[in-house]
Write a protein that holds these residues in place. Structure first.
Motif, PDB file in Angstrom:
ATOM      1  N   GLN A  45       0.817  -1.210   0.000  1.00  6.78           N
ATOM      2  CA  GLN A  45       0.000   0.000   0.000  1.00  6.78           C
ATOM      3  C   GLN A  45       0.856   1.267   0.000  1.00  6.78           C
ATOM      4  O   GLN A  45       1.746   1.396  -0.822  1.00  6.78           O
ATOM      5  CB  GLN A  45      -0.990  -0.027   1.159  1.00  6.78           C
ATOM      6  N   ASP A  46       0.617   2.197   0.924  1.00  9.58           N
ATOM      7  CA  ASP A  46       1.336   3.473   0.908  1.00  9.58           C
ATOM      8  C   ASP A  46       2.799   3.328   1.318  1.00  9.58           C
ATOM      9  O   ASP A  46       3.607   4.221   1.089  1.00  9.58           O
ATOM     10  CB  ASP A  46       0.626   4.506   1.786  1.00  9.58           C
ATOM     11  N   ARG A  47       3.172   2.189   1.882  1.00  9.03           N
ATOM     12  CA  ARG A  47       4.571   1.986   2.282  1.00  9.03           C
ATOM     13  C   ARG A  47       5.468   1.574   1.112  1.00  9.03           C
ATOM     14  O   ARG A  47       6.674   1.441   1.287  1.00  9.03           O
ATOM     15  CB  ARG A  47       4.662   0.970   3.397  1.00  9.03           C
ATOM     16  N   THR A  48       4.893   1.394  -0.074  1.00 10.86           N
ATOM     17  CA  THR A  48       5.721   1.080  -1.241  1.00 10.86           C
ATOM     18  C   THR A  48       6.690   2.221  -1.534  1.00 10.86           C
ATOM     19  O   THR A  48       7.742   2.004  -2.143  1.00 10.86           O
ATOM     20  CB  THR A  48       4.875   0.786  -2.488  1.00 10.86           C
ATOM     21  N   SER A  49       6.382   3.420  -1.063  1.00 10.84           N
ATOM     22  CA  SER A  49       7.267   4.567  -1.285  1.00 10.84           C
ATOM     23  C   SER A  49       8.512   4.528  -0.386  1.00 10.84           C
ATOM     24  O   SER A  49       9.429   5.319  -0.579  1.00 10.84           O
ATOM     25  CB  SER A  49       6.501   5.870  -1.064  1.00 10.84           C
TER      26      SER A  49
END
Length: 129
Positions: A45-49
């Motif tokens: 999710q948003d932690r792929t960044s």
């Protein structure tokens, strides 16, 4: 859990479903330099960044959770899968050390002064033992 190593590979973001995405990071882990391990971490999710500012060859410290889950196929056979889910990745900065000097060790701290427990002899001891 945490582990230190060198970035070996940074995967592209994979859009698995309309609402789920993930990304892989492979880190070279050389606890024993003779037998280098390649550890795959994933971010979802948003932690792929988390992996955006990394480059192959960077020394990193990865903080992660170990997850495990069963999966049963159509024939009723159950398999178990483990995943290492990264939640923080920090580049490790190393400072150059003059060959004539030793590497800096752990930072020292001031321990509290010892207390003489026999100093209060006139007071009653209210401990039950």
């Amino acid at each position: 859990m945490e582990i230190r190593g060198k970035v070996h590979e940074i995967g592209a973001v994979q859009q698995v479903t309309d609402t789920f995405k993930k990304r892989d990071l492979v880190v070279q882990y050389a606890e024993n330099p003779q037998f280098v391990e390649y550890i795959r971490f994933e971010a979802t999710q948003d932690r792929t960044s988390l992996f955006d500012n990394l480059n192959v060859g960077d020394e990193v410290e990865v903080s992660f959770n170990l997850r495990g889950r069963p999966w049963t196929n159509r024939d009723g056979v159950t398999s178990y899968f483990n995943s290492l889910v990264a939640w923080r990745v920090a580049k490790v900065t190393t400072t150059a050390v003059d060959p004539g000097q030793s590497a800096p060790g752990p930072q020292a701290f001031d321990a509290p002064s010892p207390v003489d427990i026999s100093a209060d002899e006139g007071k009653d001891d209210d401990l039950p033992f």
